[in-house]
Motif scaffolding. Structure first.
Motif, PDB file in Angstrom:
ATOM      1  N   VAL A   6       0.857  -1.178   0.000  1.00 33.83           N
ATOM      2  CA  VAL A   6       0.000   0.000   0.000  1.00 33.83           C
ATOM      3  C   VAL A   6       0.896   1.232   0.000  1.00 33.83           C
ATOM      4  O   VAL A   6       1.791   1.351   0.847  1.00 33.83           O
ATOM      5  N   LEU A   8       0.838   5.268   0.294  1.00 32.50           N
ATOM      6  CA  LEU A   8       0.010   6.398   0.697  1.00 32.50           C
ATOM      7  C   LEU A   8       0.423   7.648  -0.071  1.00 32.50           C
ATOM      8  O   LEU A   8       1.564   8.100   0.035  1.00 32.50           O
ATOM      9  N   ARG A  83      -4.052   9.749   8.186  1.00 33.40           N
ATOM     10  CA  ARG A  83      -3.235   8.629   7.719  1.00 33.40           C
ATOM     11  C   ARG A  83      -3.892   7.291   8.064  1.00 33.40           C
ATOM     12  O   ARG A  83      -3.975   6.398   7.233  1.00 33.40           O
ATOM     13  N   HIS A  84      -4.357   7.174   9.305  1.00 28.27           N
ATOM     14  CA  HIS A  84      -4.990   5.930   9.731  1.00 28.27           C
ATOM     15  C   HIS A  84      -6.213   5.625   8.866  1.00 28.27           C
ATOM     16  O   HIS A  84      -6.405   4.484   8.437  1.00 28.27           O
ATOM     17  N   GLU A  87      -5.138   4.310   5.527  1.00 29.59           N
ATOM     18  CA  GLU A  87      -4.694   2.922   5.618  1.00 29.59           C
ATOM     19  C   GLU A  87      -5.890   1.978   5.714  1.00 29.59           C
ATOM     20  O   GLU A  87      -5.916   0.903   5.094  1.00 29.59           O
ATOM     21  N   ILE A 108       2.990  -1.187   4.153  1.00 29.82           N
ATOM     22  CA  ILE A 108       2.402   0.144   3.973  1.00 29.82           C
ATOM     23  C   ILE A 108       3.527   1.166   3.944  1.00 29.82           C
ATOM     24  O   ILE A 108       4.356   1.233   4.855  1.00 29.82           O
ATOM     25  N   ASP A 110       4.928   5.232   2.835  1.00 27.37           N
ATOM     26  CA  ASP A 110       4.641   6.641   2.610  1.00 27.37           C
ATOM     27  C   ASP A 110       5.175   7.039   1.243  1.00 27.37           C
ATOM     28  O   ASP A 110       6.387   6.973   0.993  1.00 27.37           O
ATOM     29  N   THR A 160       9.178   4.073   6.844  1.00 34.11           N
ATOM     30  CA  THR A 160       8.367   3.113   6.101  1.00 34.11           C
ATOM     31  C   THR A 160       9.216   2.620   4.926  1.00 34.11           C
ATOM     32  O   THR A 160      10.203   3.282   4.574  1.00 34.11           O
ATOM     33  N   TYR A 173      -7.063  -3.370  12.441  1.00 31.58           N
ATOM     34  CA  TYR A 173      -7.759  -2.194  11.917  1.00 31.58           C
ATOM     35  C   TYR A 173      -9.271  -2.325  12.035  1.00 31.58           C
ATOM     36  O   TYR A 173      -9.985  -1.325  12.202  1.00 31.58           O
ATOM     37  N   ASP A 185       0.836   5.769  13.223  1.00 26.04           N
ATOM     38  CA  ASP A 185       1.335   5.026  12.079  1.00 26.04           C
ATOM     39  C   ASP A 185       0.802   3.600  12.173  1.00 26.04           C
ATOM     40  O   ASP A 185       0.074   3.254  13.117  1.00 26.04           O
ATOM     41  N   THR A 186       1.155   2.770  11.212  1.00 27.56           N
ATOM     42  CA  THR A 186       0.620   1.415  11.169  1.00 27.56           C
ATOM     43  C   THR A 186       1.008   0.636  12.412  1.00 27.56           C
ATOM     44  O   THR A 186       0.187  -0.078  13.006  1.00 27.56           O
TER      45      THR A 186
END
Length: 222
Positions: A6, A8, A83-84, A87, A108, A110, A160, A173, A185-186
């Motif tokens: 992923v 972002l 951001r969350h 995601e 994930i 950036d 990241t 999640y 962040d993740t």
């Protein structure tokens, strides 16, 4: 088993001094975000690439990455207000494949970190596959600030791509969505909800994040 990446791309260009999203700025022969896509495409076991764009910029992001995609595909989704949330949007797109056991790891990244090498993607994915989770950490000299963790006695900054086993990541999640929790962040979300070990993978300052005007020139030189 295949992995997913992923990327972002739902940020802005405010601090970098641009009148457009910083991931759409030119960098060498491609847009900033296209460099991350190109690296992810070079990882042998990546089956899915998901791009998260800011609302209204979906076409611009699609056009920016088209030159590096070739005959490969990338799923494009609209990000959320944080951001969350962005995601979570991406993970919902991957949920059916994760639930079916068709993806074992999700990384994930950036999109404002265009110089993350293929080897770093491979390292975090492989480490997450073995331990449960992985994140890049780079030693940072100087003053103690927030956002630092310790690795082998050194203070390091977390970067990241961050990678995690897909099923626990999705479960974390989903739990966060039910609770209304948003992590910075993740790894913050995974740490709160998923019983997985997160291992630091050595990285370095070359994996810079484009944040301020000077960063664009530095990334161009590198």
């Amino acid at each position: 088993m295949p992995a997913a990446v992923v990327i972002l791309a739902a940020g802005s260009g405010t601090r970098v001094g641009a009148d457009t999203n910083k991931v759409l700025l030119p960098l060498g022969d491609a847009a900033v975000v296209a460099w991350s896509v190109r690296a992810a495409l070079a990882v042998g076991d990546v089956r899915r690439i998901v791009l998260v764009a800011r609302a209204g910029e979906e076409s611009a992001v699609r056009d920016a990455v088209a030159p590096v995609l070739g005959d490969r595909e990338a799923l494009l989704v609209t990000g959320g207000a944080s951001r969350h949330a962005s995601e979570w949007q991406a993970l919902q797109v991957l949920a059916a494949e994760i639930d079916a056991g068709e993806l074992d790891v999700v990384a994930i990244h950036d999109g404002a970190r265009p110089l993350a090498p293929v080897e770093l993607f491979e390292a975090v994915i492989g480490t997450a596959r073995h331990f449960g989770g992985a994140l890049p950490a780079a030693v940072l000299p100087g003053l103690l600030t927030q956002g630092l963790v310790e690795m082998d006695g050194d203070l390091v900054g977390v970067q990241t791509p961050q990678a995690f086993q897909a099923a626990p990541l999705l479960a974390a999640y989903r739990a966060a969505d039910a609770d209304g929790f948003e992590g910075t962040d993740t790894a913050a979300c995974v740490e709160r909800y998923a019983p997985v070990k997160v291992v630091a993978v050595p990285s370095g300052p070359l994996n810079l994040k484009i944040t301020f005007p000077d960063d664009v020139g530095l990334a161009s030189r590198l």
